[in-house]
Design an enzyme around this catalytic site. Structure first.
Site, PDB file in Angstrom:
ATOM      1  N   ASP A 126     115.662  61.125  84.747  1.00 25.60           N
ATOM      2  CA  ASP A 126     115.940  60.539  83.432  1.00 25.60           C
ATOM      3  C   ASP A 126     114.896  60.982  82.413  1.00 25.60           C
ATOM      4  O   ASP A 126     114.358  60.173  81.664  1.00 25.60           O
ATOM      5  CB  ASP A 126     115.998  59.008  83.525  1.00 25.60           C
ATOM      6  CG  ASP A 126     116.502  58.361  82.224  1.00 25.60           C
ATOM      7  OD1 ASP A 126     117.228  59.035  81.470  1.00 25.60           O
ATOM      8  OD2 ASP A 126     116.162  57.189  81.974  1.00 25.60           O
ATOM      9  N   HIS A 158     111.400  49.598  85.442  1.00 26.55           N
ATOM     10  CA  HIS A 158     111.900  50.126  86.708  1.00 26.55           C
ATOM     11  C   HIS A 158     110.995  51.232  87.246  1.00 26.55           C
ATOM     12  O   HIS A 158     110.117  51.733  86.547  1.00 26.55           O
ATOM     13  CB  HIS A 158     113.321  50.675  86.538  1.00 26.55           C
ATOM     14  CG  HIS A 158     113.480  51.585  85.351  1.00 26.55           C
ATOM     15  ND1 HIS A 158     114.044  51.172  84.159  1.00 26.55           N
ATOM     16  CD2 HIS A 158     113.115  52.876  85.148  1.00 26.55           C
ATOM     17  CE1 HIS A 158     114.036  52.165  83.296  1.00 26.55           C
ATOM     18  NE2 HIS A 158     113.471  53.217  83.868  1.00 26.55           N
ATOM     19  N   GLN A 168     117.069  54.502  89.461  1.00 24.69           N
ATOM     20  CA  GLN A 168     116.023  53.719  88.800  1.00 24.69           C
ATOM     21  C   GLN A 168     116.167  52.255  89.209  1.00 24.69           C
ATOM     22  O   GLN A 168     117.103  51.578  88.804  1.00 24.69           O
ATOM     23  CB  GLN A 168     116.130  53.866  87.277  1.00 24.69           C
ATOM     24  CG  GLN A 168     115.745  55.258  86.783  1.00 24.69           C
ATOM     25  CD  GLN A 168     116.145  55.494  85.344  1.00 24.69           C
ATOM     26  OE1 GLN A 168     117.306  55.353  84.977  1.00 24.69           O
ATOM     27  NE2 GLN A 168     115.186  55.863  84.504  1.00 24.69           N
ATOM     28  N   ARG A 224     103.437  53.048  74.512  1.00 19.32           N
ATOM     29  CA  ARG A 224     104.861  52.814  74.266  1.00 19.32           C
ATOM     30  C   ARG A 224     105.479  52.160  75.500  1.00 19.32           C
ATOM     31  O   ARG A 224     105.549  52.764  76.568  1.00 19.32           O
ATOM     32  CB  ARG A 224     105.578  54.129  73.959  1.00 19.32           C
ATOM     33  CG  ARG A 224     107.077  54.013  73.729  1.00 19.32           C
ATOM     34  CD  ARG A 224     107.657  55.410  73.593  1.00 19.32           C
ATOM     35  NE  ARG A 224     109.095  55.415  73.391  1.00 19.32           N
ATOM     36  CZ  ARG A 224     110.015  55.341  74.355  1.00 19.32           C
ATOM     37  NH1 ARG A 224     109.623  55.212  75.628  1.00 19.32           N
ATOM     38  NH2 ARG A 224     111.303  55.384  74.075  1.00 19.32           N
ATOM     39  N   ASP A 242     108.478  51.159  77.421  1.00 20.77           N
ATOM     40  CA  ASP A 242     109.884  51.557  77.455  1.00 20.77           C
ATOM     41  C   ASP A 242     110.764  50.381  77.865  1.00 20.77           C
ATOM     42  O   ASP A 242     110.462  49.660  78.810  1.00 20.77           O
ATOM     43  CB  ASP A 242     110.058  52.712  78.450  1.00 20.77           C
ATOM     44  CG  ASP A 242     111.470  53.263  78.451  1.00 20.77           C
ATOM     45  OD1 ASP A 242     111.880  53.828  77.421  1.00 20.77           O
ATOM     46  OD2 ASP A 242     112.164  53.098  79.471  1.00 20.77           O
ATOM     47  N   GLU A 264     109.564  49.415  72.727  1.00 20.24           N
ATOM     48  CA  GLU A 264     110.731  50.266  72.463  1.00 20.24           C
ATOM     49  C   GLU A 264     112.001  49.432  72.684  1.00 20.24           C
ATOM     50  O   GLU A 264     112.714  49.593  73.662  1.00 20.24           O
ATOM     51  CB  GLU A 264     110.701  51.509  73.370  1.00 20.24           C
ATOM     52  CG  GLU A 264     111.775  52.531  73.072  1.00 20.24           C
ATOM     53  CD  GLU A 264     112.957  52.467  74.050  1.00 20.24           C
ATOM     54  OE1 GLU A 264     113.976  53.117  73.778  1.00 20.24           O
ATOM     55  OE2 GLU A 264     112.861  51.764  75.071  1.00 20.24           O
ATOM     56  N   HIS A 302     113.990  61.341  70.904  1.00 14.17           N
ATOM     57  CA  HIS A 302     114.584  61.969  72.094  1.00 14.17           C
ATOM     58  C   HIS A 302     115.911  61.328  72.461  1.00 14.17           C
ATOM     59  O   HIS A 302     116.710  61.931  73.190  1.00 14.17           O
ATOM     60  CB  HIS A 302     113.613  61.864  73.276  1.00 14.17           C
ATOM     61  CG  HIS A 302     113.494  60.477  73.826  1.00 14.17           C
ATOM     62  ND1 HIS A 302     112.842  59.468  73.134  1.00 14.17           N
ATOM     63  CD2 HIS A 302     113.944  59.915  74.979  1.00 14.17           C
ATOM     64  CE1 HIS A 302     112.898  58.364  73.862  1.00 14.17           C
ATOM     65  NE2 HIS A 302     113.559  58.598  74.973  1.00 14.17           N
ATOM     66  N   ASP A 303     116.160  60.116  71.977  1.00 19.71           N
ATOM     67  CA  ASP A 303     117.374  59.393  72.338  1.00 19.71           C
ATOM     68  C   ASP A 303     118.512  59.695  71.374  1.00 19.71           C
ATOM     69  O   ASP A 303     118.367  60.432  70.406  1.00 19.71           O
ATOM     70  CB  ASP A 303     117.097  57.887  72.369  1.00 19.71           C
ATOM     71  CG  ASP A 303     116.709  57.400  73.759  1.00 19.71           C
ATOM     72  OD1 ASP A 303     117.098  58.046  74.749  1.00 19.71           O
ATOM     73  OD2 ASP A 303     116.000  56.384  73.858  1.00 19.71           O
ATOM     74  N   ARG A 334     122.109  64.410  75.512  1.00 17.83           N
ATOM     75  CA  ARG A 334     120.944  64.219  74.656  1.00 17.83           C
ATOM     76  C   ARG A 334     119.959  65.374  74.773  1.00 17.83           C
ATOM     77  O   ARG A 334     119.121  65.577  73.880  1.00 17.83           O
ATOM     78  CB  ARG A 334     120.255  62.887  74.978  1.00 17.83           C
ATOM     79  CG  ARG A 334     121.080  61.674  74.602  1.00 17.83           C
ATOM     80  CD  ARG A 334     120.427  60.389  75.043  1.00 17.83           C
ATOM     81  NE  ARG A 334     120.269  60.317  76.490  1.00 17.83           N
ATOM     82  CZ  ARG A 334     119.718  59.292  77.135  1.00 17.83           C
ATOM     83  NH1 ARG A 334     119.256  58.268  76.461  1.00 17.83           N
ATOM     84  NH2 ARG A 334     119.613  59.298  78.455  1.00 17.83           N
TER      85      ARG A 334
END
Length: 648
Positions: A140, A183, A251, A281, A283, A325, A394-395, A519
């Site tokens: 991922d 995760h 995950q 950051r 996540d 985030e 990036h998303d 992506r």
């Protein structure tokens, strides 16, 4: 209230370390003692009824003290320097870039040799996308971590990261890295031990003998990736159990109802702080607490956990800020800054994802009214916390802003989102965009949008057609979008490649580890020969790079655009034009942005300025000076043009 028993307990733990609490370590001792009650209150709120609560609580303080004692002196000095300023991260002097090290330049060592590139652009803050070890295929993009303390060998080593940090320090550059709290990879040591039947580590995850409880969860939990990873649980044949896997099957969601999990992950947070991370950051924080009968997102316990982490960080490494985030609706995102006694004491930063998406809404429609309808909620952000502002990351680009915001602009929410999907995938007549839908849900019609800034602004198609006029329009759109996000307040974050006009990179389709996730089209592999064109006047790369460079330079000259919570939007005198004023210490900055493909006119009255007065404005972008008293009563704004103005 003074808690004698607690403070005696903390002093007893302190005795295990030789700290000079009356001298060099006194500031730490004061932070620890003044925060101890709050840490205990938050811990008890979450874990007070857990049978292991007491021993884990004592270990919690031991870990905080241990982390401080191991903190390098250079970082302790930086903590003091940051504390001497008023919220150091609110400054207009900081501009960031987010990048994948391997796709940008290969390794951490190579990145250290590219620092002059960032200096030239004006970037002094680097967000390095996931660095820690993850499997080569099921990763991922690095967010399936198999070892939180080991740099992935693709990038180098922990020693390489430390060397890079030292190089960055010589140039006064800031560093942000990620921690994936929600995760681990299914190849993490904890997951492997759980697969092998170890009950201690099975309790680190949500693991069940059959589908009874997972089915109950699924009744109220949405699917995050319905196309590529349907469902929220995965069967593990090695141990004949079902494990919660909200994102991808590889995950495994961590079980924060177990205080041992919190302790482990907090220790990793403090480990990253001692690597010299300035902003961490976090996540997907919205997902870290799960509860039957809920959607398992944004729950009160998740906020309590974040507040507890923040309090521990403030004690051990107060110079490190936290970014949550949380890509959620505006009303929910405000909660991640904290409220009540924890206002501006939960996460220091959040992504201004709603504003980012609304910029794309304005660019497609030429209408600013949906964006303006969101501002009442977005401006509830408390002073002392801030945004990461951006046009791309990036998303994907989500369209999850409230239906009511769309209705207030006179649109039907379903049809409006469908138009945006069609526009940015190039399926709408005359659309210049070249994007793709991500995570489309045919049942609900929901979908997000993938594509680079340049391709969504039309540069890819324009270059393919060799259409000079369309190329120039696309470049103007790119700079418009960047300018709008740079001056709103918060830290502007450029996504790598956008500064040089990179279009979609379709090489991901030939990579088995990436082909399922479009992506990757907006996560380019940097071609440094192409990047050399930034130095060739008249090239697309040069125009976009120098324009971005100029925007950063202008921002650094304007104290009013630091995050003083001083953003005041103009009324929509012209629905195609977004405008705002920002005043600080008797200086007023005006940002005006035309999202239309036509020339627009905006009366000076929109600025609060009237004809006949002696006010003069200078436009930092064009260099033009405006004499209001001798004007025609309005500002003329070119198609997709903008003005960055200040009263002389």
């Amino acid at each position: 209230m003074y808690n004698h028993q607690l403070h005696q307990q903390v002093n007893s733990i302190l005795n295990q370390y030789k700290l000079d609490i009356a001298g060099t370590d006194n500031a730490f001792y004061i932070r620890l003692m003044t925060s101890a009650d709050t840490i205990q209150d938050l811990y008890q709120e979450i874990y007070g009824n857990h049978p292991a609560a007491a021993p884990v609580f004592e270990q919690l303080f031991l870990n905080i003290i241990k982390a401080y004692s191991k903190r390098p002196a250079a970082f302790k000095n930086k903590d003091e320097a940051k504390a001497a300023t008023d919220n150091w991260f609110l400054s207009n002097q900081i501009t960031g870039m987010s990048l994948y090290v391997d796709r940008f330049c290969g390794t951490l060592t190579n990145l250290g040799n590219k620092l002059a590139y960032f200096e030239n652009l004006g970037v002094n803050f680097l967000h390095l996308m996931p660095l820690f070890e993850s499997p080569p295929t099921a990763s991922d993009g690095g967010y399936a971590v198999s070892d939180f303390r080991k740099i992935d060998e693709r990038f180098g080593s922990l020693a390489d990261l430390k060397r890079l940090r030292r190089k960055m320090d010589t140039k006064q550059m800031y560093l942000m890295t990620d921690i994936v709290l929600n995760h681990t990879s299914n190849l993490h040591e904890w997951a492997l031990k759980a697969k092998n039947g170890d009950p201690k580590y099975q309790d680190y995850f949500y693991m069940y003998d059959d589908r009874a409880i997972p089915d109950q969860y699924d009744q109220s939990m949405p699917e995050i990736f319905p196309e590529s990873s349907p469902g929220n649980f995965t069967y593990i044949p090695e141990c004949n159990k079902w494990v919660m896997t909200v994102f991808h099957h590889y995950q495994w969601d961590l079980n924060y109802t177990n205080p041992a999990v919190f302790l482990e992950m907090l220790d990793i947070v403090l480990f990253y702080a001692n690597l010299g991370v300035d902003i961490l950051r976090i996540d997907a924080p919205a997902f870290i607490w799960k509860q039957l009968g809920t959607n398992c997102q944004n729950l009160p316990q998740a906020h309590a956990l974040l507040r507890l982490i923040k309090q521990c960080v403030l004690v051990a490494s107060p110079g490190m800020a936290l970014l949550g985030e949380a890509i959620v609706a505006p009303a929910e995102i405000m909660k991640y800054f904290g409220n009540g006694r924890f206002t501006a004491k939960e996460c220091d930063f959040a992504y201004n994802a709603t504003q980012m998406a609304l910029q794309w809404d304005m660019l497609a429609t030429g209408d600013t009214r949906v964006m303006l309808a969101a501002q009442n909620q977005l401006q509830q952000k408390p002073y002392g916390a801030s945004w990461i502002t951006y046009t791309r990351c990036h998303d994907d680009i989500g369209l999850g802003y409230d239906d009511e915001m769309i209705r207030r602009a006179g649109y039907d929410p379903y049809r409006h989102r469908r138009f945006l999907q069609d526009y940015y995938t190039g399926n709408f007549v005359s659309s210049p965009s070249a994007g793709a839908l991500f995570s489309a849900n045919p049942q609900t019609g929901d979908a997000r949008i993938s594509g680079s800034l340049a391709s969504l602004c039309g540069l890819e198609k324009a270059i393919q057609r060799n259409d000079t006029g369309a190329i120039n329009t696309a470049i103007q759109k790119i700079l418009l979008m960047q300018a709008h996000s740079f001056f709103l307040g918060g830290i502007p974050m450029i996504f790598y490649g956008d500064e040089a006009g990179y279009t979609n990179d379709y090489s991901y389709l030939t990579d088995e580890a990436k082909s399922y996730d479009n992506r990757w089209m907006h996560r380019p592999v940097i071609d440094w020969q192409k990047n050399d064109l930034i130095n060739t006047p008249g090239t697309v790369e040069n125009i976009i790079f120098s324009g971005t460079q100029k925007l950063i330079s202008i921002r650094k000259k304007l104290p009013a655009v630091a995050d003083h919570n001083n953003l005041n939007w103009f009324k929509p005198y012209n629905i195609h034009v977004a405008g705002y004023a920002r005043t600080y210490e008797n200086k007023t900055f005006y940002g005006v942005f035309n999202f239309s493909n036509e020339v627009c006119y905006l009366a000076w009255a929109a600025f609060g300025l009237n004809e006949g007065i002696t006010t003069q404005l200078t436009d930092h972008w064009t260099g033009i000076e405006y004499d209001i008293a001798n004007s025609d009563g309005y500002l003329i704004i070119e198609p997709f043009g903008f003005h960055l103005m200040e009263v002389l």
